[in-house]
Design a protein around this motif. Structure first.
Motif: not given
Length: 405
Positions: A45-61
Protein backbone atom coordinates in the motif's frame (compact mmCIF):
# COMPACT_ATOMS: atom_id res chain seq x y z
CA UNK A 1 -6.62 -6.56 -1.72
CA UNK A 2 -10.02 -7.25 -0.21
CA UNK A 3 -10.70 -8.12 3.41
CA UNK A 4 -11.40 -11.70 2.39
CA UNK A 5 -8.26 -12.18 0.32
CA UNK A 6 -6.15 -10.84 3.21
CA UNK A 7 -8.01 -13.06 5.64
CA UNK A 8 -7.44 -16.10 3.43
CA UNK A 9 -3.69 -15.39 3.29
CA UNK A 10 -3.39 -15.07 7.05
CA UNK A 11 -5.68 -17.94 7.98
CA UNK A 12 -3.27 -20.89 7.54
CA UNK A 13 -0.37 -19.35 9.48
CA UNK A 14 0.24 -21.10 12.79
CA UNK A 15 -2.88 -23.27 12.55
CA UNK A 16 -2.72 -26.68 14.20
CA UNK A 17 -4.01 -29.52 12.06
CA UNK A 18 -4.77 -31.47 15.23
CA UNK A 19 -6.91 -28.91 17.07
CA UNK A 20 -7.90 -26.49 14.34
CA UNK A 21 -6.72 -23.71 16.67
CA UNK A 22 -3.78 -21.35 16.41
CA UNK A 23 -0.33 -21.46 17.99
CA UNK A 24 1.09 -18.10 17.05
CA UNK A 25 3.42 -17.56 19.99
CA UNK A 26 5.74 -14.58 20.35
CA UNK A 27 9.09 -14.77 18.56
CA UNK A 28 8.43 -18.18 16.99
CA UNK A 29 8.26 -19.22 13.35
CA UNK A 30 4.50 -18.68 13.14
CA UNK A 31 4.91 -15.22 14.66
CA UNK A 32 7.62 -14.42 12.12
CA UNK A 33 5.31 -15.47 9.29
CA UNK A 34 2.55 -13.20 10.63
CA UNK A 35 5.02 -10.32 10.88
CA UNK A 36 6.14 -10.90 7.31
CA UNK A 37 2.50 -10.81 6.22
CA UNK A 38 2.05 -7.45 8.00
CA UNK A 39 5.16 -5.97 6.37
CA UNK A 40 4.01 -7.11 2.93
CA UNK A 41 0.58 -5.53 3.45
CA UNK A 42 2.22 -2.23 4.44
CA UNK A 43 4.58 -2.21 1.49
CA UNK A 44 1.86 -3.19 -0.98
CA UNK A 45 0.00 0.00 0.00
CA UNK A 46 3.05 2.27 -0.14
CA UNK A 47 3.01 2.80 3.63
CA UNK A 48 6.11 3.61 5.66
CA UNK A 49 7.01 0.42 7.51
CA UNK A 50 8.97 0.33 10.77
CA UNK A 51 9.53 -1.82 13.83
CA UNK A 52 9.89 0.04 17.13
CA UNK A 53 12.34 -0.71 19.93
CA UNK A 54 9.91 -3.19 21.54
CA UNK A 55 9.23 -5.21 18.40
CA UNK A 56 5.84 -3.67 17.59
CA UNK A 57 5.20 -3.23 13.85
CA UNK A 58 3.93 0.04 12.36
CA UNK A 59 2.64 1.01 8.92
CA UNK A 60 2.37 4.79 8.40
CA UNK A 61 0.39 6.90 5.96
CA UNK A 62 1.74 10.43 6.26
CA UNK A 63 4.62 11.78 8.31
CA UNK A 64 5.12 9.70 11.50
CA UNK A 65 6.77 12.70 13.17
CA UNK A 66 3.97 15.18 12.44
CA UNK A 67 2.09 14.40 15.64
CA UNK A 68 -1.60 14.01 16.51
CA UNK A 69 -1.67 10.74 14.55
CA UNK A 70 -4.69 8.46 14.45
CA UNK A 71 -3.65 4.85 15.02
CA UNK A 72 -5.58 1.63 14.64
CA UNK A 73 -4.68 -2.06 14.71
CA UNK A 74 -4.43 -4.89 17.22
CA UNK A 75 -2.24 -8.04 17.45
CA UNK A 76 -1.53 -11.21 15.46
CA UNK A 77 -0.35 -13.65 18.16
CA UNK A 78 -2.67 -16.17 19.82
CA UNK A 79 -3.38 -18.09 22.99
CA UNK A 80 -2.65 -21.85 22.84
CA UNK A 81 -5.07 -23.31 20.27
CA UNK A 82 -6.92 -20.02 20.09
CA UNK A 83 -9.36 -18.80 17.48
CA UNK A 84 -8.75 -17.01 14.21
CA UNK A 85 -10.43 -13.70 15.07
CA UNK A 86 -8.98 -12.53 18.40
CA UNK A 87 -6.43 -9.94 17.33
CA UNK A 88 -6.11 -10.63 13.59
CA UNK A 89 -9.61 -9.33 12.88
CA UNK A 90 -8.50 -5.90 14.07
CA UNK A 91 -5.33 -5.87 11.98
CA UNK A 92 -6.95 -7.13 8.77
CA UNK A 93 -9.89 -4.75 9.26
CA UNK A 94 -7.47 -1.84 9.65
CA UNK A 95 -5.86 -2.44 6.25
CA UNK A 96 -9.30 -3.02 4.72
CA UNK A 97 -10.64 0.21 6.26
CA UNK A 98 -7.71 2.15 4.80
CA UNK A 99 -8.45 0.64 1.40
CA UNK A 100 -12.09 1.67 1.72
CA UNK A 101 -11.15 5.23 2.65
CA UNK A 102 -8.86 5.50 -0.35
CA UNK A 103 -11.72 4.20 -2.47
CA UNK A 104 -13.92 6.94 -1.08
CA UNK A 105 -11.30 9.51 -2.07
CA UNK A 106 -10.78 10.53 1.56
CA UNK A 107 -8.27 13.32 2.21
CA UNK A 108 -6.22 12.76 5.35
CA UNK A 109 -5.50 15.76 7.53
CA UNK A 110 -3.56 13.75 10.09
CA UNK A 111 -1.03 10.91 9.91
CA UNK A 112 -2.63 7.46 10.06
CA UNK A 113 -0.90 4.32 11.32
CA UNK A 114 -1.73 0.63 11.57
CA UNK A 115 0.01 -1.30 14.34
CA UNK A 116 0.62 -4.92 15.24
CA UNK A 117 1.51 -5.09 18.94
CA UNK A 118 3.84 -7.93 19.88
CA UNK A 119 3.08 -10.68 22.41
CA UNK A 120 -0.38 -9.43 23.37
CA UNK A 121 -1.70 -12.78 24.57
CA UNK A 122 1.25 -13.68 26.79
CA UNK A 123 0.99 -17.33 25.73
CA UNK A 124 4.74 -17.92 25.72
CA UNK A 125 6.12 -15.84 28.59
CA UNK A 126 3.06 -15.69 30.85
CA UNK A 127 2.49 -11.93 30.75
CA UNK A 128 -0.08 -10.33 28.46
CA UNK A 129 0.48 -7.21 26.35
CA UNK A 130 4.27 -7.22 26.61
CA UNK A 131 4.78 -4.98 23.57
CA UNK A 132 2.35 -2.29 24.69
CA UNK A 133 3.35 -2.59 28.36
CA UNK A 134 6.99 -1.93 27.47
CA UNK A 135 6.04 0.99 25.24
CA UNK A 136 3.90 2.60 27.95
CA UNK A 137 6.44 1.94 30.70
CA UNK A 138 4.17 -0.48 32.57
CA UNK A 139 6.83 -3.20 32.31
CA UNK A 140 10.43 -2.40 33.20
CA UNK A 141 13.39 -3.62 31.18
CA UNK A 142 14.55 -5.65 34.18
CA UNK A 143 11.16 -7.32 34.55
CA UNK A 144 11.02 -8.10 30.84
CA UNK A 145 14.49 -9.63 30.87
CA UNK A 146 13.42 -11.99 33.65
CA UNK A 147 10.51 -13.43 31.65
CA UNK A 148 11.03 -17.04 30.54
CA UNK A 149 8.94 -19.56 28.65
CA UNK A 150 8.12 -23.14 29.62
CA UNK A 151 11.45 -24.36 28.21
CA UNK A 152 13.47 -21.85 30.19
CA UNK A 153 14.16 -19.60 27.20
CA UNK A 154 14.28 -15.96 28.27
CA UNK A 155 12.54 -13.15 26.42
CA UNK A 156 15.88 -11.56 25.43
CA UNK A 157 17.12 -14.85 24.00
CA UNK A 158 13.89 -15.37 22.07
CA UNK A 159 13.96 -11.85 20.62
CA UNK A 160 17.60 -12.18 19.66
CA UNK A 161 16.96 -15.53 17.97
CA UNK A 162 14.18 -13.87 15.96
CA UNK A 163 16.55 -11.12 14.81
CA UNK A 164 15.64 -8.31 17.21
CA UNK A 165 17.75 -6.43 19.74
CA UNK A 166 16.60 -7.16 23.31
CA UNK A 167 18.89 -4.45 24.68
CA UNK A 168 16.84 -1.79 22.90
CA UNK A 169 13.52 -2.51 24.65
CA UNK A 170 11.97 -0.03 27.06
CA UNK A 171 9.55 2.89 27.44
CA UNK A 172 8.86 4.86 24.27
CA UNK A 173 7.26 8.16 25.38
CA UNK A 174 8.34 9.97 22.22
CA UNK A 175 6.35 7.56 20.08
CA UNK A 176 3.27 7.84 22.26
CA UNK A 177 3.52 11.64 22.20
CA UNK A 178 2.98 11.54 18.43
CA UNK A 179 -0.36 9.71 18.78
CA UNK A 180 -3.58 11.67 19.20
CA UNK A 181 -5.94 8.67 19.33
CA UNK A 182 -5.79 4.88 19.17
CA UNK A 183 -8.87 2.89 18.10
CA UNK A 184 -8.71 -0.91 18.30
CA UNK A 185 -11.28 -3.10 16.57
CA UNK A 186 -11.79 -6.54 18.13
CA UNK A 187 -14.18 -9.44 17.92
CA UNK A 188 -16.49 -9.37 20.94
CA UNK A 189 -15.53 -11.96 23.53
CA UNK A 190 -19.04 -12.49 24.77
CA UNK A 191 -22.62 -12.41 23.44
CA UNK A 192 -23.85 -8.92 24.29
CA UNK A 193 -24.11 -7.86 20.64
CA UNK A 194 -25.68 -11.13 19.63
CA UNK A 195 -28.33 -10.69 22.31
CA UNK A 196 -28.99 -7.06 21.36
CA UNK A 197 -29.03 -7.74 17.62
CA UNK A 198 -26.29 -5.21 16.83
CA UNK A 199 -23.38 -5.88 14.49
CA UNK A 200 -20.96 -3.40 16.06
CA UNK A 201 -20.53 -1.94 19.54
CA UNK A 202 -18.26 0.50 21.39
CA UNK A 203 -16.25 -0.44 24.46
CA UNK A 204 -17.05 1.45 27.64
CA UNK A 205 -14.59 -0.04 30.12
CA UNK A 206 -12.38 -3.06 30.75
CA UNK A 207 -12.97 -4.86 34.02
CA UNK A 208 -10.08 -4.99 36.48
CA UNK A 209 -8.33 -8.32 36.15
CA UNK A 210 -5.19 -10.21 37.07
CA UNK A 211 -3.32 -13.50 37.30
CA UNK A 212 -2.32 -15.16 40.56
CA UNK A 213 -0.05 -18.20 40.96
CA UNK A 214 -0.90 -20.68 43.71
CA UNK A 215 1.98 -22.99 44.72
CA UNK A 216 0.84 -25.98 46.78
CA UNK A 217 3.87 -27.87 48.20
CA UNK A 218 3.46 -31.33 49.69
CA UNK A 219 5.53 -34.50 49.76
CA UNK A 220 6.27 -36.81 46.82
CA UNK A 221 5.66 -40.48 47.59
CA UNK A 222 4.56 -43.76 46.02
CA UNK A 223 0.95 -43.73 44.84
CA UNK A 224 0.51 -47.44 45.44
CA UNK A 225 2.15 -47.97 48.83
CA UNK A 226 1.46 -44.78 50.80
CA UNK A 227 -1.56 -44.94 53.09
CA UNK A 228 -4.10 -42.18 52.52
CA UNK A 229 -3.70 -40.95 56.09
CA UNK A 230 0.08 -40.65 55.62
CA UNK A 231 -0.09 -38.51 52.51
CA UNK A 232 0.67 -34.82 52.06
CA UNK A 233 -0.97 -34.56 48.65
CA UNK A 234 -1.08 -30.98 47.28
CA UNK A 235 -3.47 -32.04 44.51
CA UNK A 236 -6.29 -32.31 47.06
CA UNK A 237 -5.83 -28.72 48.23
CA UNK A 238 -5.56 -27.52 44.64
CA UNK A 239 -8.75 -29.35 43.60
CA UNK A 240 -10.70 -27.91 46.52
CA UNK A 241 -9.38 -24.44 45.65
CA UNK A 242 -10.63 -24.77 42.07
CA UNK A 243 -14.12 -25.42 43.41
CA UNK A 244 -13.77 -22.52 45.83
CA UNK A 245 -12.90 -20.18 42.95
CA UNK A 246 -16.09 -21.12 41.13
CA UNK A 247 -18.13 -20.64 44.30
CA UNK A 248 -16.63 -17.22 45.12
CA UNK A 249 -17.14 -16.00 41.55
CA UNK A 250 -20.77 -17.08 41.49
CA UNK A 251 -21.48 -15.34 44.78
CA UNK A 252 -19.92 -12.09 43.56
CA UNK A 253 -21.20 -12.03 39.99
CA UNK A 254 -17.62 -12.17 38.71
CA UNK A 255 -15.46 -14.75 36.95
CA UNK A 256 -12.56 -16.83 38.26
CA UNK A 257 -10.73 -19.58 36.39
CA UNK A 258 -7.88 -21.96 37.09
CA UNK A 259 -6.92 -22.64 33.48
CA UNK A 260 -3.28 -23.66 33.78
CA UNK A 261 -1.59 -26.21 36.02
CA UNK A 262 1.92 -27.58 36.51
CA UNK A 263 2.59 -30.75 38.53
CA UNK A 264 5.84 -32.20 39.88
CA UNK A 265 7.07 -34.88 39.47
CA UNK A 266 4.07 -35.43 37.15
CA UNK A 267 4.07 -39.20 37.28
CA UNK A 268 0.96 -41.37 37.12
CA UNK A 269 2.14 -43.51 40.06
CA UNK A 270 3.59 -40.66 42.13
CA UNK A 271 1.95 -38.42 44.71
CA UNK A 272 2.85 -34.85 43.64
CA UNK A 273 5.35 -32.79 45.58
CA UNK A 274 4.20 -29.54 43.95
CA UNK A 275 1.01 -28.45 42.27
CA UNK A 276 1.16 -24.99 40.76
CA UNK A 277 -2.05 -23.46 39.47
CA UNK A 278 -2.73 -20.10 37.86
CA UNK A 279 -5.90 -18.18 38.73
CA UNK A 280 -7.39 -15.67 36.31
CA UNK A 281 -10.07 -13.50 37.89
CA UNK A 282 -12.05 -10.51 36.63
CA UNK A 283 -14.91 -8.40 37.98
CA UNK A 284 -16.83 -5.26 37.13
CA UNK A 285 -15.13 -3.26 39.91
CA UNK A 286 -12.07 -3.43 42.13
CA UNK A 287 -13.91 -4.13 45.37
CA UNK A 288 -15.64 -7.16 43.89
CA UNK A 289 -12.40 -8.50 42.43
CA UNK A 290 -10.63 -8.11 45.78
CA UNK A 291 -13.47 -9.99 47.46
CA UNK A 292 -13.27 -12.88 45.00
CA UNK A 293 -9.49 -13.30 45.06
CA UNK A 294 -9.37 -12.81 48.84
CA UNK A 295 -12.04 -15.47 49.27
CA UNK A 296 -10.20 -17.93 47.02
CA UNK A 297 -6.91 -17.40 48.85
CA UNK A 298 -8.57 -17.76 52.28
CA UNK A 299 -10.17 -21.05 51.23
CA UNK A 300 -6.90 -22.29 49.72
CA UNK A 301 -5.00 -21.64 52.93
CA UNK A 302 -7.63 -23.44 54.98
CA UNK A 303 -7.49 -26.48 52.69
CA UNK A 304 -3.69 -26.44 52.67
CA UNK A 305 -3.53 -26.35 56.45
CA UNK A 306 -5.98 -29.23 56.72
CA UNK A 307 -3.82 -31.42 54.46
CA UNK A 308 -0.41 -30.37 55.80
CA UNK A 309 0.44 -28.45 52.65
CA UNK A 310 2.57 -25.31 52.32
CA UNK A 311 1.08 -22.58 50.15
CA UNK A 312 2.53 -19.52 48.43
CA UNK A 313 0.34 -17.09 46.47
CA UNK A 314 2.00 -14.69 44.04
CA UNK A 315 0.26 -12.00 42.00
CA UNK A 316 1.97 -12.22 38.62
CA UNK A 317 0.07 -9.48 36.80
CA UNK A 318 -2.72 -7.01 37.42
CA UNK A 319 -4.60 -4.41 35.40
CA UNK A 320 -6.97 -2.00 37.18
CA UNK A 321 -10.29 -0.96 35.71
CA UNK A 322 -9.87 0.89 32.40
CA UNK A 323 -12.34 3.61 31.55
CA UNK A 324 -11.79 4.42 27.91
CA UNK A 325 -11.47 8.10 27.06
CA UNK A 326 -15.00 9.42 27.38
CA UNK A 327 -14.61 12.19 24.79
CA UNK A 328 -13.20 9.76 22.21
CA UNK A 329 -15.82 7.14 23.05
CA UNK A 330 -18.59 9.72 22.62
CA UNK A 331 -17.07 10.87 19.34
CA UNK A 332 -17.14 7.30 18.04
CA UNK A 333 -20.80 7.11 19.01
CA UNK A 334 -21.52 10.38 17.22
CA UNK A 335 -19.69 9.31 14.06
CA UNK A 336 -21.36 5.91 13.87
CA UNK A 337 -24.77 7.26 14.81
CA UNK A 338 -24.94 10.14 12.36
CA UNK A 339 -27.69 10.02 9.74
CA UNK A 340 -29.54 7.38 11.74
CA UNK A 341 -31.75 7.19 14.79
CA UNK A 342 -29.96 4.08 16.03
CA UNK A 343 -27.56 4.28 18.94
CA UNK A 344 -24.45 2.13 18.92
CA UNK A 345 -24.38 0.08 22.15
CA UNK A 346 -21.62 0.72 24.69
CA UNK A 347 -20.31 -2.49 26.27
CA UNK A 348 -18.15 -3.42 29.21
CA UNK A 349 -15.69 -6.28 28.80
CA UNK A 350 -13.74 -8.64 30.99
CA UNK A 351 -10.95 -9.09 28.44
CA UNK A 352 -7.70 -7.12 28.45
CA UNK A 353 -6.39 -5.37 25.34
CA UNK A 354 -3.49 -3.22 24.18
CA UNK A 355 -5.94 -0.31 24.04
CA UNK A 356 -6.44 -0.73 27.77
CA UNK A 357 -2.71 -0.71 28.47
CA UNK A 358 -2.22 2.47 26.45
CA UNK A 359 -5.27 4.25 27.89
CA UNK A 360 -3.23 5.87 30.66
CA UNK A 361 -0.88 7.46 28.11
CA UNK A 362 -3.05 8.40 25.12
CA UNK A 363 -6.79 8.60 24.31
CA UNK A 364 -7.96 5.11 23.35
CA UNK A 365 -11.22 3.51 22.26
CA UNK A 366 -12.45 0.16 21.00
CA UNK A 367 -14.99 -1.20 18.55
CA UNK A 368 -16.44 -4.69 18.96
CA UNK A 369 -17.74 -6.91 16.15
CA UNK A 370 -20.54 -9.34 16.91
CA UNK A 371 -19.63 -12.89 17.92
CA UNK A 372 -22.74 -15.08 17.52
CA UNK A 373 -21.55 -17.79 19.90
CA UNK A 374 -19.70 -15.66 22.43
CA UNK A 375 -16.87 -18.21 22.28
CA UNK A 376 -13.31 -16.88 22.29
CA UNK A 377 -9.80 -18.26 22.95
CA UNK A 378 -11.02 -21.40 21.21
CA UNK A 379 -11.05 -22.79 17.66
CA UNK A 380 -14.83 -22.28 17.76
CA UNK A 381 -14.41 -18.48 17.87
CA UNK A 382 -16.37 -16.97 14.99
CA UNK A 383 -17.67 -13.84 13.33
CA UNK A 384 -19.95 -13.91 10.29
CA UNK A 385 -18.79 -12.48 6.97
CA UNK A 386 -21.36 -9.68 6.88
CA UNK A 387 -20.54 -8.70 10.48
CA UNK A 388 -16.84 -8.51 9.63
CA UNK A 389 -17.72 -6.25 6.70
CA UNK A 390 -19.85 -4.10 9.00
CA UNK A 391 -16.84 -3.79 11.30
CA UNK A 392 -14.63 -2.64 8.42
CA UNK A 393 -17.21 -0.02 7.38
CA UNK A 394 -17.57 1.19 10.97
CA UNK A 395 -13.81 1.46 11.41
CA UNK A 396 -13.49 3.31 8.10
CA UNK A 397 -16.17 5.77 9.22
CA UNK A 398 -14.39 6.32 12.53
CA UNK A 399 -10.99 6.84 10.91
CA UNK A 400 -12.51 9.22 8.38
CA UNK A 401 -14.14 11.20 11.18
CA UNK A 402 -10.93 11.37 13.22
CA UNK A 403 -8.20 11.71 10.59
CA UNK A 404 -9.72 13.19 7.45
CA UNK A 405 -10.52 16.75 6.51
Amino acid sequence: MTFHSMWAELLPIGRSSASGGYRRYAWTGADADCRTWFKEQAEARGLVYEVDRNGNQWAWLGDPDAGDAVVTGSHLDSVPDGGAFDGPLGVVSSFAALDELRGRGARFGKPLAIVNFGDEEGARFGLACVGSRLTAGHLTVEQAHRLTDGDGVSLPRAMEAAGYDPEAIGPDPARLARIGAFVELHVEQGRALDLSGDRVGIAGAIWPHGRWRFDFRGEANHAGTTRLVDRRDPMLSYAETVLAARREAELAGAVATFGKISVEPNGVNAIPSLVRGWLDSRAADQETLDTVVGGVEKAAREYATAHGIDLDVVRESFTPVVEFDHALRDELGRILGQDTDLKVPVLGTGAGHDAGILSGSIPTAMLFVRNPTGVSHSPAEFAAEDDCEAGVHALADVLEGLACT
